[in-house]
Write an enzyme that holds these catalytic residues in place. Structure first.
Site: not given
Length: 220
Positions: A152, A181, A90
């Site tokens: 995300k 996400k 991430d």
């Protein structure tokens, strides 16, 4: 949607600056017991977790939490994390590049990290709380063009977390192969359900297991 179905989409997360090994072990034990999608942990714990939990999907963060490290530093972080056992990364974009209008630089950085990840999953944290709507749309395009696997919403360390409005906007503007996400401030089961029903493939949360471990077979 059953409680266990939600947990199967959760990156069980502990990224606090004072996270101890004992706390990380609890996180990992819970992720195994309740079949979370992954654990999302600080990079300094990746090797130790990989050694002790060989079957656990390990996610870690790169350029976290502010994102303004150079691309070379983020690449080094990514390569080390993968070498030590992470299988999902991430990364945080450089918001200053976005604010300077240098969307191409952001795109190329994401592309470089995706190349380093290869078949491993790359999620791109755009820290939506700092972006205008036009900038969010531009980041949807950047993530799509660069070939990342996920967009995300948030680190959880910014001025705000994920919102339904942002997820809906991302869903409208990302490419067909990009997943979403939602992360940052998700502390209620109803919110998890809402994000998943809206189209999120993952939820980043620290509270999900605690909320759902006694509701695995309940419709929520």
């Amino acid at each position: 949607m059953y409680g266990r179905d939600i947990l199967s989409k959760v990156d069980h997360t502990l990224l606090k600056p004072d996270a101890t090994w004992d706390a990380i072990k609890v996180l990992c034990d819970e992720a195994v017991a309740y079949k979370a999608a992954s654990v999302c942990i600080p990079p300094n714990y990746v090797k130790r977790v990989a050694d002790e939990y060989p079957d656990l999907v390990i996610c870690t963060v790169v350029g976290f939490p502010l994102g303004y490290q150079t691309t070379e530093v983020k690449l080094a972080e990514t390569r080390q994390a993968l070498a030590e056992g992470a299988t999902e990364i991430d990364m945080v974009i450089d918001v200053t590049d976005v604010k300077n209008g240098d969307y191409r630089k952001v795109t190329e950085e994401i592309r470089a990290l995706k190349k380093a990840c290869g078949t491993h999953v790359l999620k791109v944290i755009v820290e939506a709380c700092y972006l205008t709507e036009a900038e969010k749309i531009a980041m949807c395009k950047a993530v799509t063009e660069a070939g990342a696997d996920y967009i995300k919403t948030s680190t959880g360390f910014g001025t705000g977390g994920t919102t339904i409005k942002d997820v809906a906007l991302f869903k409208e503007h990302i490419g067909a192969k990009v997943k979403i996400k939602a992360a940052g401030g998700i502390r209620m089961v109803e919110d998890m359900v809402a994000y998943l029903e809206l189209g999120c493939s993952r939820i980043g949360a620290s509270a999900a297991v605690g909320l759902l471990k006694n509701r695995l077979d309940d419709m929520v």
